[in-house]
Design an enzyme around this catalytic site. Structure first.
Site, PDB file in Angstrom:
ATOM      1  N   GLU A  41      70.433  71.901  27.806  1.00  0.00           N
ATOM      2  CA  GLU A  41      69.714  70.796  28.436  1.00  0.00           C
ATOM      3  C   GLU A  41      69.248  71.190  29.835  1.00  0.00           C
ATOM      4  O   GLU A  41      69.723  72.166  30.431  1.00  0.00           O
ATOM      5  CB  GLU A  41      70.621  69.561  28.490  1.00  0.00           C
ATOM      6  CG  GLU A  41      70.006  68.311  29.091  1.00  0.00           C
ATOM      7  CD  GLU A  41      68.734  67.839  28.396  1.00  0.00           C
ATOM      8  OE1 GLU A  41      67.692  68.518  28.563  1.00  0.00           O
ATOM      9  OE2 GLU A  41      68.771  66.796  27.703  1.00  0.00           O
TER      10      GLU A  41
ATOM     11  N   HIS B 260      72.645  65.929  19.802  1.00  0.00           N
ATOM     12  CA  HIS B 260      74.105  65.812  19.714  1.00  0.00           C
ATOM     13  C   HIS B 260      74.532  64.344  19.679  1.00  0.00           C
ATOM     14  O   HIS B 260      73.787  63.428  20.069  1.00  0.00           O
ATOM     15  CB  HIS B 260      74.757  66.500  20.921  1.00  0.00           C
ATOM     16  CG  HIS B 260      74.345  65.898  22.232  1.00  0.00           C
ATOM     17  ND1 HIS B 260      74.871  64.723  22.731  1.00  0.00           N
ATOM     18  CD2 HIS B 260      73.424  66.294  23.147  1.00  0.00           C
ATOM     19  CE1 HIS B 260      74.322  64.433  23.887  1.00  0.00           C
ATOM     20  NE2 HIS B 260      73.422  65.369  24.169  1.00  0.00           N
TER      21      HIS B 260
END
Length: 415
Positions: free
Chosen positions: A295, A219
């Site tokens: 994550e 990202h």
């Protein structure tokens, strides 16, 4: 017609000095009973590791062929080779070119022993290749004494007790691209009808179909990124910063120009969804959410810098750096837990998108984990990879269970 015999060969070679005094070892195993059917080992003088490994492969293939000498009667043996040499496995599988002049004749010799369609290859970690490794070391020890290895003096089999090869292999449900997946496909390969076995081996072009190709996009930046603060799935779920949004647009432009993305999958966290959304808007595709791509949960470390964690939780940080099984303070996830989660997600995605090119928008740890498993690298390799914000890495997964890392941390689209 009697079906051909099926064997597993485990082979290895070593050099004490590379180049230096070298030897090889190979063992032929019955895949059903786990019985050792033949052993071979030899001291070969001064050579490199790679030469010794190829010599071990050749000896194993010859030993398997000798067990079924009348190939006209039953079509010859079908063999699955397991080695801890990534170089030999990839070259003999036809995925890597053979450039070194010492390797080419050895690979050609190995390819001539049995038909390419009757031999498959799998990389395994060194700890799962102890029998052949011990044989190679016994051969080198004998050479040091001015003698050659003798089967009667070998104790190699004592290091690898097993009731069957199947028991020694990981379960079929293991994730593709690592040892478990390779083993699952090894068993499938041994049970396939000979006529349907794909051609593999040096100088043969395996028809494995188009791989599932994962374009792994980290990202874009958030406010925490430039300060290098822990930002996992247990924190504030920050949005992209202005810089991060520009990075997402640059990535979208690059993928639009490339024109190869067929599917988009994203972590559920906001920064990934925003990055994926920018690409999806440009390509006219939908974004599918995969929770397994989130994550790591960094527990009490969320929002802190490395230095701040070291100051406040030194013992926990030291344990975390030393072991993949250690979790961050306050109930976070260990890297071992993340690896299991990410591997399961990868398994689902490969099954769902076989043969397609998928943009996978996720985070640092999931991307590093996918690369690590594809390479068969140890957990500590996670600390030896750099992944910039909005960087691109690529891994391709083939139908035989092997994986190929094609790109790591590319940021050219951001310039």
């Amino acid at each position: 017609m009697t079906p051909p015999r099926q064997f597993v060969i485990e082979a290895d070679g070593g050099s004490r000095g590379n180049p230096g005094p070298a030897g090889y070892g190979a063992v032929v195993i019955d895949p059903v009973t786990g019985e050792t059917l033949a052993e071979a080992a030899e001291y070969i003088g001064v050579a490199t590791n790679n030469v010794a490994e190829y010599k071990g492969l050749i000896a194993g293939l010859r030993a398997a062929k000798a067990l079924v000498p009348d190939t006209s009667a039953d079509g010859g043996p079908r063999v699955h080779v397991r080695m801890d040499s990534k170089l030999v496995v990839e070259q003999m599988s036809g995925r890597w070119k053979i450039k070194h002049p010492d390797m080419k004749p050895l690979a050609a010799e190995a390819a001539r022993i049995l038909p390419a369609s009757d031999v498959t290859y799998e990389w395994i970690p060194r700890e799962r290749n102890k029998h052949a490794d011990r044989l190679a070391n016994e051969a080198m020890d004998a050479g040091k004494r001015g003698r050659q290895w003798e089967p009667s003096s070998s104790t190699a089999a004592l290091d690898t007790p097993r009731s069957s090869v199947a028991d020694a292999l990981p379960p079929v449900s293991g994730p593709p691209g690592d040892a478990a997946a390779g083993a699952a496909r090894a068993r499938a390969a041994l049970n396939r009808p000979a006529a349907g076995t794909p051609q593999v081996g040096w100088a043969a072009a395996p028809d494995l179909g188009a791989p599932a190709t994962f374009l792994l996009l980290r990202h874009g930046e958030t406010a925490l990124t430039p300060e290098k603060r822990f930002s996992g799935s247990g924190g504030t779920d920050p949005e992209l910063s202005a810089t991060g949004r520009r990075q997402a647009e640059c990535a979208a432009e690059a993928f639009a120009a490339r024109g190869t993305v067929q599917e988009i999958v994203s972590s559920p966290l906001r920064r990934c969804r925003e990055t994926a959304g920018a690409v999806a808007a440009r390509l006219g595709l939908e974004v599918r959410i995969e929770d397994g791509l989130r994550e790591t949960d960094f527990g009490a470390w969320e929002g802190l810098t490395f230095g701040e964690v070291r100051e406040r939780h030194r013992a926990d940080m030291d344990a975390w750096l030393a072991s993949a099984k250690a979790a961050p303070t306050g109930g976070g996830e260990s890297f071992a837990e993340v690896a299991r989660r990410v591997s399961a997600a990868r398994d689902r995605l490969i099954t769902r998108h076989a043969g397609r090119t998928v943009l996978v928008v996720t985070h640092v740890t999931p991307i590093k984990t996918l690369v690590r498993l594809a390479l068969g690298a140890p957990p500590e390799s996670l600390f030896r990879m750099e992944l910039s914000a909005a960087s691109l890495s690529t891994v391709a997964y083939y139908a035989d269970g092997n994986a190929s890392v094609r790109l790591l941390n590319d940021t050219s689209h951001l310039r």
